[in-house]
Design a protein around this motif. Structure first.
Motif, PDB file in Angstrom:
ATOM      1  N   SER A   1      38.794  43.502  50.481  1.00 42.77           N
ATOM      2  CA  SER A   1      39.449  44.805  50.416  1.00 42.77           C
ATOM      3  C   SER A   1      40.542  44.821  49.349  1.00 42.77           C
ATOM      4  O   SER A   1      40.727  45.828  48.649  1.00 42.77           O
ATOM      5  N   VAL A   2      41.256  43.689  49.201  1.00 43.19           N
ATOM      6  CA  VAL A   2      42.276  43.605  48.165  1.00 43.19           C
ATOM      7  C   VAL A   2      41.632  43.625  46.788  1.00 43.19           C
ATOM      8  O   VAL A   2      42.125  44.275  45.860  1.00 43.19           O
ATOM      9  N   LEU A   3      40.510  42.920  46.632  1.00 38.45           N
ATOM     10  CA  LEU A   3      39.812  42.926  45.347  1.00 38.45           C
ATOM     11  C   LEU A   3      39.348  44.332  44.984  1.00 38.45           C
ATOM     12  O   LEU A   3      39.466  44.757  43.819  1.00 38.45           O
ATOM     13  N   HIS A   4      38.819  45.062  45.948  1.00 36.73           N
ATOM     14  CA  HIS A   4      38.402  46.445  45.685  1.00 36.73           C
ATOM     15  C   HIS A   4      39.610  47.294  45.286  1.00 36.73           C
ATOM     16  O   HIS A   4      39.522  48.124  44.367  1.00 36.73           O
ATOM     17  N   ALA A   5      40.734  47.086  45.994  1.00 38.40           N
ATOM     18  CA  ALA A   5      41.936  47.860  45.681  1.00 38.40           C
ATOM     19  C   ALA A   5      42.439  47.541  44.280  1.00 38.40           C
ATOM     20  O   ALA A   5      42.839  48.444  43.529  1.00 38.40           O
ATOM     21  N   LEU A   6      42.425  46.256  43.913  1.00 40.88           N
ATOM     22  CA  LEU A   6      42.845  45.861  42.569  1.00 40.88           C
ATOM     23  C   LEU A   6      41.922  46.458  41.514  1.00 40.88           C
ATOM     24  O   LEU A   6      42.377  46.920  40.461  1.00 40.88           O
ATOM     25  N   ALA A   7      40.621  46.436  41.788  1.00 44.27           N
ATOM     26  CA  ALA A   7      39.662  47.004  40.841  1.00 44.27           C
ATOM     27  C   ALA A   7      39.943  48.484  40.614  1.00 44.27           C
ATOM     28  O   ALA A   7      39.878  48.979  39.477  1.00 44.27           O
ATOM     29  N   ASP A   8      40.282  49.200  41.688  1.00 44.13           N
ATOM     30  CA  ASP A   8      40.619  50.612  41.549  1.00 44.13           C
ATOM     31  C   ASP A   8      41.934  50.781  40.791  1.00 44.13           C
ATOM     32  O   ASP A   8      42.054  51.628  39.903  1.00 44.13           O
TER      33      ASP A   8
ATOM     34  N   SER B   1      41.486  50.227  37.210  1.00 44.05           N
ATOM     35  CA  SER B   1      40.429  51.072  36.614  1.00 44.05           C
ATOM     36  C   SER B   1      39.335  50.237  35.973  1.00 44.05           C
ATOM     37  O   SER B   1      38.924  50.467  34.830  1.00 44.05           O
ATOM     38  N   LEU B   2      38.840  49.253  36.701  1.00 43.38           N
ATOM     39  CA  LEU B   2      37.798  48.379  36.166  1.00 43.38           C
ATOM     40  C   LEU B   2      36.458  49.098  36.152  1.00 43.38           C
ATOM     41  O   LEU B   2      36.132  49.861  37.071  1.00 43.38           O
ATOM     42  N   ASP B   3      35.655  48.819  35.116  1.00 40.13           N
ATOM     43  CA  ASP B   3      34.301  49.351  35.102  1.00 40.13           C
ATOM     44  C   ASP B   3      33.393  48.406  35.891  1.00 40.13           C
ATOM     45  O   ASP B   3      33.851  47.393  36.446  1.00 40.13           O
ATOM     46  N   ALA B   4      32.101  48.726  35.946  1.00 41.44           N
ATOM     47  CA  ALA B   4      31.192  47.949  36.797  1.00 41.44           C
ATOM     48  C   ALA B   4      31.127  46.487  36.373  1.00 41.44           C
ATOM     49  O   ALA B   4      31.164  45.583  37.215  1.00 41.44           O
ATOM     50  N   GLY B   5      31.052  46.231  35.059  1.00 38.25           N
ATOM     51  CA  GLY B   5      30.991  44.854  34.588  1.00 38.25           C
ATOM     52  C   GLY B   5      32.258  44.089  34.896  1.00 38.25           C
ATOM     53  O   GLY B   5      32.210  42.915  35.289  1.00 38.25           O
ATOM     54  N   GLU B   6      33.398  44.738  34.750  1.00 38.08           N
ATOM     55  CA  GLU B   6      34.674  44.079  35.029  1.00 38.08           C
ATOM     56  C   GLU B   6      34.832  43.810  36.520  1.00 38.08           C
ATOM     57  O   GLU B   6      35.413  42.797  36.916  1.00 38.08           O
TER      58      GLU B   6
ATOM     59  N   ASP C   1      32.374  43.096  38.602  1.00 38.42           N
ATOM     60  CA  ASP C   1      31.560  41.905  38.863  1.00 38.42           C
ATOM     61  C   ASP C   1      32.306  40.648  38.423  1.00 38.42           C
ATOM     62  O   ASP C   1      32.292  39.626  39.114  1.00 38.42           O
ATOM     63  N   HIS C   2      32.954  40.731  37.264  1.00 36.66           N
ATOM     64  CA  HIS C   2      33.681  39.573  36.757  1.00 36.66           C
ATOM     65  C   HIS C   2      34.873  39.256  37.654  1.00 36.66           C
ATOM     66  O   HIS C   2      35.174  38.079  37.900  1.00 36.66           O
ATOM     67  N   LEU C   3      35.553  40.269  38.172  1.00 37.11           N
ATOM     68  CA  LEU C   3      36.671  40.052  39.090  1.00 37.11           C
ATOM     69  C   LEU C   3      36.206  39.296  40.332  1.00 37.11           C
ATOM     70  O   LEU C   3      36.859  38.340  40.773  1.00 37.11           O
ATOM     71  N   ARG C   4      35.060  39.702  40.879  1.00 35.42           N
ATOM     72  CA  ARG C   4      34.540  39.017  42.074  1.00 35.42           C
ATOM     73  C   ARG C   4      34.164  37.576  41.753  1.00 35.42           C
ATOM     74  O   ARG C   4      34.408  36.665  42.560  1.00 35.42           O
ATOM     75  N   TYR C   5      33.577  37.363  40.573  1.00 35.38           N
ATOM     76  CA  TYR C   5      33.212  36.004  40.182  1.00 35.38           C
ATOM     77  C   TYR C   5      34.454  35.129  40.048  1.00 35.38           C
ATOM     78  O   TYR C   5      34.490  33.993  40.539  1.00 35.38           O
TER      79      TYR C   5
ATOM     80  N   ARG D   1      41.251  31.897  23.856  1.00 31.83           N
ATOM     81  CA  ARG D   1      40.311  32.933  24.278  1.00 31.83           C
ATOM     82  C   ARG D   1      39.791  32.700  25.690  1.00 31.83           C
ATOM     83  O   ARG D   1      39.418  33.654  26.381  1.00 31.83           O
ATOM     84  N   LEU D   2      39.740  31.463  26.119  1.00 30.52           N
ATOM     85  CA  LEU D   2      39.287  31.186  27.484  1.00 30.52           C
ATOM     86  C   LEU D   2      40.206  31.798  28.519  1.00 30.52           C
ATOM     87  O   LEU D   2      39.801  32.031  29.659  1.00 30.52           O
ATOM     88  N   GLN D   3      41.460  32.038  28.165  1.00 32.98           N
ATOM     89  CA  GLN D   3      42.419  32.575  29.115  1.00 32.98           C
ATOM     90  C   GLN D   3      42.478  34.103  29.109  1.00 32.98           C
ATOM     91  O   GLN D   3      43.227  34.692  29.881  1.00 32.98           O
ATOM     92  N   GLN D   4      41.715  34.758  28.235  1.00 34.17           N
ATOM     93  CA  GLN D   4      41.805  36.214  28.135  1.00 34.17           C
ATOM     94  C   GLN D   4      41.107  36.911  29.301  1.00 34.17           C
ATOM     95  O   GLN D   4      41.629  37.863  29.861  1.00 34.17           O
ATOM     96  N   HIS D   5      39.888  36.480  29.630  1.00 29.83           N
ATOM     97  CA  HIS D   5      39.136  36.975  30.784  1.00 29.83           C
ATOM     98  C   HIS D   5      38.712  38.433  30.689  1.00 29.83           C
ATOM     99  O   HIS D   5      38.071  38.935  31.607  1.00 29.83           O
ATOM    100  N   LEU D   6      39.057  39.136  29.625  1.00 27.89           N
ATOM    101  CA  LEU D   6      38.662  40.538  29.516  1.00 27.89           C
ATOM    102  C   LEU D   6      37.326  40.650  28.794  1.00 27.89           C
ATOM    103  O   LEU D   6      37.167  40.096  27.707  1.00 27.89           O
ATOM    104  N   PRO D   7      36.357  41.343  29.388  1.00 28.31           N
ATOM    105  CA  PRO D   7      35.076  41.513  28.692  1.00 28.31           C
ATOM    106  C   PRO D   7      35.276  42.206  27.355  1.00 28.31           C
ATOM    107  O   PRO D   7      35.902  43.268  27.295  1.00 28.31           O
TER     108      PRO D   7
END
Length: 279
Positions: free
Chosen positions: A64-71, A74-79, A81-85, A211-217
């Motif tokens: 639930s916290v991950l979903h709240a953070l994603a909202d 304003s993460l898109d669908a790919g982001e 998925d990456h957040l959950r990973y 770049r490994l620390q950026q994590h942004l698609p």
């Protein structure tokens, strides 16, 4: 000590423009992007909890916290998925006790047959570590002369970060470097990605580790390639995930403009003409 999840949340927060969310300008900000308080409010969590996540002191946020953070971010669908990973590998859900090992590089016969049917298109199979596991003759044609296929086990990531020619071959080198580094987080497994990072980091240097620390698609843009014989080529890339047991993807390069299509035809005719002359 930070975590992949915390690094991603912080990097994404820093990348957001306050005016995009209708937030008032409160004068000079200490850092770019949204403040922790602003993201916490948008996400419905406390600033203290968000701070613990970003600093790596909370490694197991709930779904639930991950979903709240994603909202809130304003993460898109790919982001998302990456957040959950990243949450999985930060919390230890991905096995980490086995010693790192190189990935399987076998390509199934039916996948090789698919490549044959794609000729003369430029296409290859990779495993997100950057290994070029199999490719068409069309791919060899457009990559000839740049050095990528010279290695016994060609690897695009290694080429980009360690071969000086790469900065000339790829006019948008920063974009390509960001893409290759990001793909390592989506590698065949956590173990194989770790194995590859350990192997590459000492020779790739800070451009790689940063770049490994950026994590942004990175954004999806056409690939520009400065070919030694054909000049600038621009490609759209269509990526097709193979079954999860393969941990590979099929990438097809499609000319992004008429100039590229004509240049490739000239390369093809030049090669055929050279072969007839030798014969």
């Amino acid at each position: 000590m930070g975590t992949p999840l915390g690094d991603f949340v912080r990097a994404k927060r820093d990348s957001l423009r306050p005016e995009s969310f209708g937030l008032p300008d409160r004068g000079r900000r200490r850092s770019p992007g949204l403040t922790r308080a602003e993201v916490a409010t948008r996400s419905g969590i406390s600033v203290e909890y968000l701070t613990r996540i970003e600093q790596g002191r909370d490694r197991n946020p709930s779904q639930s916290v991950l979903h709240a953070l994603a909202d809130g971010l304003s993460l898109d669908a790919g982001e998302r998925d990456h957040l959950r990973y990243l949450a999985k590998i930060t919390g230890g859900a991905c096995p980490g006790h086995r010693p790192p090992a190189p990935p399987n590089r076998e390509v199934r016969p039916t996948v090789r047959e698919t490549l044959r049917l794609l000729e003369p298109a430029a296409a290859f199979v990779t495993n997100r570590l950057g290994d070029v596991l199999a490719h068409t003759g069309g791919f060899e044609l457009v990559m000839s002369g740049i050095g990528l296929l010279d290695a016994d086990v060609p690897n695009l990531t290694r080429y980009v970060f360690t071969d000086p020619r790469a900065r000339t071959v790829f006019p948008d080198w920063d974009q390509v470097a960001d893409e290759q580094a990001f793909d390592l987080w989506l590698g065949p497994s956590a173990e194989s990605s770790e194995w590859f990072r350990v192997q590459l980091a000492p020779v790739a240097g800070p451009e790689f580790t940063r770049r490994l620390q950026q994590h942004l698609p990175p954004p999806q843009v056409p690939l520009r390639l400065d070919h030694p014989a054909a000049g600038e080529l621009r490609w759209h890339r269509e990526k097709l995930e193979l079954p999860s047991t393969d941990a590979q993807e099929l990438v097809v390069l499609l000319p992004a403009d008429e100039a590229t299509a004509r240049a490739v035809e000239r390369l093809r005719h030049r090669r055929h003409g050279a072969l007839r002359a030798v014969g």
